[in-house]
Design a protein around this motif. Structure first.
Motif, PDB file in Angstrom:
ATOM      1  N   ASN A   1      62.405  20.586  79.877  1.00  0.00           N
ATOM      2  CA  ASN A   1      63.652  21.227  79.475  1.00  0.00           C
ATOM      3  C   ASN A   1      64.163  22.063  80.643  1.00  0.00           C
TER       4      ASN A   1
ATOM      5  N   ASN B   1      65.183  18.825  76.173  1.00  0.00           N
ATOM      6  CA  ASN B   1      64.696  17.460  76.338  1.00  0.00           C
ATOM      7  C   ASN B   1      63.460  17.187  75.489  1.00  0.00           C
TER       8      ASN B   1
ATOM      9  N   TYR C   1      72.737  18.107  85.362  1.00  0.00           N
ATOM     10  CA  TYR C   1      71.608  17.709  84.520  1.00  0.00           C
ATOM     11  C   TYR C   1      72.047  17.350  83.097  1.00  0.00           C
ATOM     12  N   SER C   2      73.183  17.837  82.685  1.00  0.00           N
ATOM     13  CA  SER C   2      73.688  17.472  81.360  1.00  0.00           C
ATOM     14  C   SER C   2      74.318  16.090  81.338  1.00  0.00           C
TER      15      SER C   2
ATOM     16  N   LYS D   1      66.881  11.648  80.709  1.00  0.00           N
ATOM     17  CA  LYS D   1      66.171  12.627  79.896  1.00  0.00           C
ATOM     18  C   LYS D   1      64.911  13.032  80.659  1.00  0.00           C
ATOM     19  N   GLU D   2      64.966  14.212  81.292  1.00  0.00           N
ATOM     20  CA  GLU D   2      63.858  14.650  82.132  1.00  0.00           C
ATOM     21  C   GLU D   2      62.623  14.990  81.298  1.00  0.00           C
TER      22      GLU D   2
END
Length: 315
Positions: free
Chosen positions: A169, A106, A159-160, A165-166
């Motif tokens: 990463n 990310n 999460y994918s 977009k967190e």
């Protein structure tokens, strides 16, 4: 024309929201698929160094590729090392092992590590079996630890595909040779494929498939960071969970704890089939497993609202 375009736009937004909502749901069918595959008799107990564990590694790598995780091993998704059987004398005491590592990039400065070991005891003939009358028979390891790997893969999918977009990463690691003494996680923390200084915290799943309502879910490592109380504040679940401070324990989070990294270890506890031939896929509580992963998602998400987490020794 304007009204028609507006209708199309609203329909597109609605469809996207449905997709994101679906992606965010923990999927029981996925969990069953992973566990039934990894703990089938065809996998012969997934002993370190076996052809069946290589098939398991291929399965995990295929899932990581499907979710478009970046490879973060030393050769693609793989980090190879030599594992030694030390509990008993066997002719093939040195065995090739591989951690499988995927990275959700990310473009953030810090990373959450999510891990689970994918090896088990094979036929129980290299130590660790609690089933002396069945040495030489398949120890399927559905709970230990196909359940944790299923959780790892489902969190990777979530999460994918969640459309977010967190701010951190996420590094997903399937560890090998845990049953030989946490060797995969020890190897990774001694030879990290990203700097240890960039790790926010580490979440480990080992045996999360046999929830017992009388005992609840153990969440071990609560004392390893002063930020965990704020993270857990207000979190509720339809399963009972108990917070334990200690960072040490008989699984892979210990390797990270010893490197001054905050950890949480999710574990549903021992049972009559632990390290025995009866640890089979049909005995997994899939509804509770889904609830455990939903709890983990909430914990992970709230941890991403924190600054880089501080570490605290618990003993």
């Amino acid at each position: 024309m304007y009204i028609k375009k507006l209708q199309i736009l609203l329909l597109s937004i609605f469809s996207l929201s449905i997709f994101v909502s679906t992606a965010q749901e923990i999927n029981i069918d996925n969990l069953k698929k992973h566990i039934y595959y990894l703990s089938s008799d065809k996998m012969k107990g997934r002993a370190t160094g076996s052809q069946e564990l290589k098939k398991s590694a291929n399965y995990i790598e295929k899932e990581f590729k499907k979710y478009k995780l970046s490879p973060k091993g030393t050769k693609g998704y793989r980090q190879s090392f030599t594992a030694k059987v030390s509990r008993v004398v066997v002719p093939d005491s040195l065995r090739r092992a591989e951690n499988i590592i995927g990275f959700l990039d990310n473009s953030a400065p810090y990373t959450v590590v999510i891990g689970a070991h994918y090896d088990h005891l094979g036929l129980g003939d290299f130590g660790g079996s609690k089933d002396p009358d069945n040495i030489g028979k398949i120890h399927n390891g559905a709970d230990d630890n196909a359940s944790g790997v299923a959780g790892l893969l489902e969190l990777a999918r979530h999460y994918s595909n969640n459309g977010v977009k967190e701010q951190f990463n996420i590094l997903f690691i399937a560890f090998s040779a845990e049953e030989l003494g946490l060797l995969g996680s020890k190897h990774w923390t001694e030879n990290p494929t990203l700097p240890l200084s960039e790790i926010h915290w580490m979440l480990n799943m080992d045996m999360i498939g046999r929830y017992n309502p009388a005992n609840g879910l153990a969440v071990i490592g609560y004392g390893t960071s002063p930020q965990f109380p704020a993270i857990f504040e207000g979190i509720q679940s339809d399963i009972k969970f108990n917070l334990s401070k200690d960072g040490n324990g008989g699984s892979d989070q210990t390797s990270f704890y010893k490197k001054n990294i905050p950890v949480l270890f999710f574990h549903t506890g021992g049972h009559e089939d632990y390290h025995k031939t009866g640890d089979d896929a049909e005995k997994i509580d899939y509804t509770a497993l889904k609830s455990i992963l939903q709890l983990e998602v909430e914990v992970i998400d709230k941890s991403m609202q924190q600054q880089k987490m501080d570490f605290t020794w618990t003993n």
